[in-house]
Motif scaffolding. Structure first.
Motif, short mmCIF file in Angstrom:
data_model
loop_
_atom_site.label_atom_id
_atom_site.label_comp_id
_atom_site.label_asym_id
_atom_site.label_seq_id
_atom_site.Cartn_x
_atom_site.Cartn_y
_atom_site.Cartn_z
N THR A 237 45.56 30.15 -18.16
CA THR A 237 45.76 28.93 -18.95
C THR A 237 44.59 27.98 -18.77
O THR A 237 44.11 27.37 -19.73
N ALA A 238 44.11 27.85 -17.55
CA ALA A 238 42.94 27.00 -17.29
C ALA A 238 41.69 27.55 -17.98
O ALA A 238 40.87 26.79 -18.50
N ASP A 239 41.54 28.87 -17.97
CA ASP A 239 40.39 29.48 -18.65
C ASP A 239 40.39 29.15 -20.14
O ASP A 239 39.34 28.96 -20.76
N ASN A 240 41.59 29.11 -20.74
CA ASN A 240 41.69 28.80 -22.16
C ASN A 240 41.15 27.40 -22.48
O ASN A 240 40.67 27.15 -23.59
N ALA A 241 41.24 26.49 -21.50
CA ALA A 241 40.73 25.15 -21.72
C ALA A 241 39.21 25.15 -21.91
O ALA A 241 38.67 24.30 -22.61
N ASN A 242 38.51 26.11 -21.26
CA ASN A 242 37.07 26.32 -21.49
C ASN A 242 36.27 25.04 -21.23
O ASN A 242 35.47 24.62 -22.05
N TRP A 243 36.46 24.45 -20.07
CA TRP A 243 35.75 23.21 -19.75
C TRP A 243 34.37 23.46 -19.12
O TRP A 243 33.73 22.53 -18.66
N GLY A 244 33.95 24.70 -19.12
CA GLY A 244 32.64 24.98 -18.54
C GLY A 244 31.50 24.81 -19.50
O GLY A 244 30.33 24.90 -19.12
N ALA A 245 31.78 24.54 -20.77
CA ALA A 245 30.74 24.41 -21.78
C ALA A 245 30.45 22.94 -22.06
O ALA A 245 30.79 22.05 -21.28
N VAL A 302 46.08 17.11 -26.45
CA VAL A 302 45.38 18.23 -27.09
C VAL A 302 44.17 17.73 -27.88
O VAL A 302 43.16 18.44 -27.98
N SER A 303 44.23 16.54 -28.42
CA SER A 303 43.06 15.98 -29.11
C SER A 303 41.91 15.77 -28.12
O SER A 303 40.74 16.06 -28.43
N VAL A 304 42.23 15.28 -26.92
CA VAL A 304 41.20 15.14 -25.89
C VAL A 304 40.64 16.51 -25.51
O VAL A 304 39.42 16.68 -25.36
N GLN A 305 41.54 17.50 -25.38
CA GLN A 305 41.09 18.86 -25.09
C GLN A 305 40.16 19.38 -26.18
O GLN A 305 39.13 20.00 -25.89
N ALA A 306 40.49 19.11 -27.44
CA ALA A 306 39.64 19.55 -28.56
C ALA A 306 38.27 18.88 -28.48
O ALA A 306 37.24 19.52 -28.72
N LEU A 307 38.24 17.60 -28.16
CA LEU A 307 36.97 16.89 -28.06
C LEU A 307 36.12 17.43 -26.90
O LEU A 307 34.90 17.58 -27.02
N LEU A 308 36.79 17.73 -25.78
CA LEU A 308 36.06 18.23 -24.62
C LEU A 308 35.60 19.67 -24.79
O LEU A 308 34.56 20.06 -24.27
N SER A 309 36.38 20.46 -25.52
CA SER A 309 36.04 21.88 -25.63
C SER A 309 36.48 22.47 -26.96
O SER A 309 35.71 22.61 -27.89
N ARG A 310 37.79 22.78 -27.06
CA ARG A 310 38.35 23.41 -28.25
C ARG A 310 39.86 23.30 -28.16
O ARG A 310 40.42 23.07 -27.09
N ALA A 311 40.52 23.48 -29.29
CA ALA A 311 42.00 23.49 -29.31
C ALA A 311 42.46 24.21 -30.56
O ALA A 311 41.97 23.92 -31.66
N HIS A 312 43.37 25.14 -30.39
CA HIS A 312 43.96 25.81 -31.55
C HIS A 312 44.96 24.87 -32.22
O HIS A 312 45.52 23.97 -31.58
N ALA A 313 45.20 25.12 -33.50
CA ALA A 313 46.06 24.22 -34.29
C ALA A 313 47.45 24.08 -33.69
O ALA A 313 48.06 23.01 -33.75
N ASN A 314 47.97 25.15 -33.08
CA ASN A 314 49.36 25.14 -32.61
C ASN A 314 49.52 24.57 -31.20
O ASN A 314 50.64 24.48 -30.70
N TRP A 315 48.45 24.18 -30.56
CA TRP A 315 48.56 23.73 -29.17
C TRP A 315 49.37 22.44 -29.04
O TRP A 315 49.85 22.13 -27.96
N ALA A 316 49.47 21.67 -30.11
CA ALA A 316 50.26 20.44 -30.07
C ALA A 316 51.58 20.59 -30.80
O ALA A 316 52.21 19.61 -31.19
N ALA A 317 52.04 21.83 -30.97
CA ALA A 317 53.27 22.08 -31.74
C ALA A 317 54.47 21.33 -31.18
O ALA A 317 55.37 20.93 -31.93
N ALA A 318 54.49 21.11 -29.87
CA ALA A 318 55.63 20.43 -29.26
C ALA A 318 55.80 18.99 -29.75
O ALA A 318 56.87 18.40 -29.59
N ALA A 319 54.77 18.43 -30.35
CA ALA A 319 54.88 17.06 -30.85
C ALA A 319 55.75 16.96 -32.10
O ALA A 319 56.31 15.89 -32.39
N TYR A 320 55.91 18.05 -32.83
CA TYR A 320 56.43 17.94 -34.19
C TYR A 320 57.94 17.75 -34.33
O TYR A 320 58.38 17.21 -35.35
#
Length: 493
Positions: A237-245, A302-320
């Protein structure tokens, strides 16, 4: 429209029940006749379901348990693998109907419950089996029980109880066993407890503490599994965040935010945004402030995650779930009934149309959508070809996670297994973690790849002999070719 609105207003529960029955029936029929193959994630989850456990390399265990239950009852057909999806989304709609009825009334609850069933993202998700499906079900159930604990509406709900604490804790725990995004729920719960003065009562805190204790008990087997396996799921799960780039990606943020329109629909999302800008001061909408934490928290993180690296469209699905309630309440309370009808009419047409189109590849191709389904077609043909060749070999090996999952399901290799060839010496998948090629297996091996030159294995084996190819037409000039090799004489890496 006025006559329909009057009928809904007079019997909202019956109207919702009928709508629920029709939509789920349509989706079950669509699953039964669908020509779409399982996707690579779905075949991986199906393979996990053959050996139910308390954890897996990349996900918690709930999705495997669900598939194990449905395929255990109805066999391993693709529709049985996906069967829980439309049913659980229907259950989520029921929880949202009940939650809105508790906070407001059944008239508004009709629009929320039906709105969930036909929301574009949910209509698409109902045709697939993903981890978001059980997450949203347990999230919505937990949100309902939390509202019963914290928001008084009737004498029977006026005081928090041990039973409600147990239910809240169980649903939070099962949500964590579905997807670790349930952590957003805990954050929102903490925010509402500490910020909202109206629910700071001793009984509420006692009930929430009971819930947290039950939640820990439910997730403990998965925690123990992670301890025993070097926290593989959490590290993945941490690898998916991809904060190394590069940690500033406004284009990724823009893509993520734009994709949310496709999930919620323009009217739903627009109404939510309007409420944020002009509706927060409306005292008649008071309980929506409680829901805001459950809507904004996942979207913000998830918006912060997208700005820092990337985020798939469904990562914030729990908000809906909360977003939808806020949007529908805002439209209803401000008497924008035309927008409610327009929203539901648009989504209903999209929902039914999607079920029809995705059940027939001819329609998909005719609408020019072949590229969108290229990963979920042609595998039955290629699986049969691989099975024919594999019958002469004791060991089968592949070099790609997605390919491995498809071979296990469509080539009937689940019992024998498919070894994972790790070309980068880094564990990137469940197959590489538990079924990696060691170099001591009986030779020769059948090696399957989408690389025509087998460059990954050529330097390591004395013999790399081409055997066969299998090509399928993916339409619009696209093809997928599998290359089958006999390899032997392993020399080491």
């Amino acid at each position: 429209m006025n006559a329909l609105f009057a009928r809904i207003e007079s019997q909202p529960l019956n109207a919702f029940g009928l709508f629920l029955f029709v939509i789920i029936s349509v989706r079950l029929i669509a699953l039964g006749v669908s020509q779409l193959d399982l996707g690579p994630d779905e075949t991986q989850y199906w393979y996990w379901a053959q050996s139910p456990a308390f954890g897996y390399f990349s996900k918690p265990p709930m999705i495997a348990w669900l598939i194990s239950a449905t395929t255990g009852l109805f066999g391993d057909a693709s529709w049985a693998v996906r069967l829980a999806s439309p049913l659980l989304h229907g259950g989520t709609a029921c929880f949202l109907f009940a939650l809105t009825s508790h906070l407001y009334d059944r008239k508004i609850a009709f629009w929320v419950g039906t709105g969930w069933l036909i929301m574009p993202g949910i209509a698409f998700s109902s045709m697939l089996m993903t981890t978001d499906v059980p997450l949203l079900f347990f999230w919505s159930g937990a949100l309902y029980f939390y509202a019963l604990i914290t928001v008084e509406r009737a004498p029977r709900f006026g005081e928090p109880s041990l039973g409600l604490g147990v239910l809240l804790g169980a649903f939070m725990g099962l949500g964590f066993l579905s997807k670790y995004a349930m952590i957003y729920f805990l954050i929102a719960l903490a925010i509402t407890l500490f910020v909202s003065g109206r629910i700071k009562t001793r009984r509420v805190w006692q009930t929430v503490l009971v819930a947290l204790g039950i939640m820990i008990m439910v997730i403990m087997p998965n925690i123990i599994w992670n301890l025993q396996h070097d926290f593989q799921t959490l590290s993945h799960t941490a690898d998916n965040a991809n904060w190394g780039a590069d940690l500033f990606n406004p284009d990724e943020l823009a893509d993520f935010l734009g994709s949310q329109i496709g999930i919620a629909g323009p009217i739903t999302l627009g109404a939510f945004l309007v409420f944020l800008t002009v509706g927060l001061r409306k005292s008649a909408l008071g309980d929506l402030r409680l829901l805001l934490a459950f809507a904004l928290n996942p979207l913000f993180i998830v918006s912060v995650q997208a700005l820092l690296s990337r985020a798939h469209a469904n990562w914030a699905a729990a908000a809906y779930p909360a977003v939808l309630i806020i949007a529908c309440v805002w439209l209803y309370k401000t008497r924008r009934f035309n927008l409610l009808f327009a929203n539901h009419g648009l989504h209903l047409n999209l929902s039914v149309g999607l079920a029809i189109v995705l059940s027939n590849l001819t329609l998909v191709d005719g609408l020019g959508l072949s590229n969108a389904v290229k990963r979920v077609r042609g595998w039955e043909i290629q699986g049969a070809r691989v099975a024919e060749v594999a019958a002469s070999y004791g060991t089968v090996m592949a070099d790609d996670r997605e390919l491995t999952g498809q071979l296990l399901y469509y080539a009937g290799l689940a019992e024998r297994g498919v070894l994972a060839f790790n070309s980068n010496n880094r564990v990137d998948s469940h197959y590489e973690a538990f079924y990696a090629f060691q170099g001591t297996e009986p030779e020769p091996l059948l090696y399957i790849t989408q690389n025509p030159d087998a460059v990954a294995v050529t330097p390591m084996f004395d013999t790399v002999k081409p055997l066969a190819t299998s090509t399928v037409d993916l339409k619009n000039g696209r093809q997928r070719t599998l290359y089958l090799f006999e390899i032997a004489g392993f020399r080491g890496r």
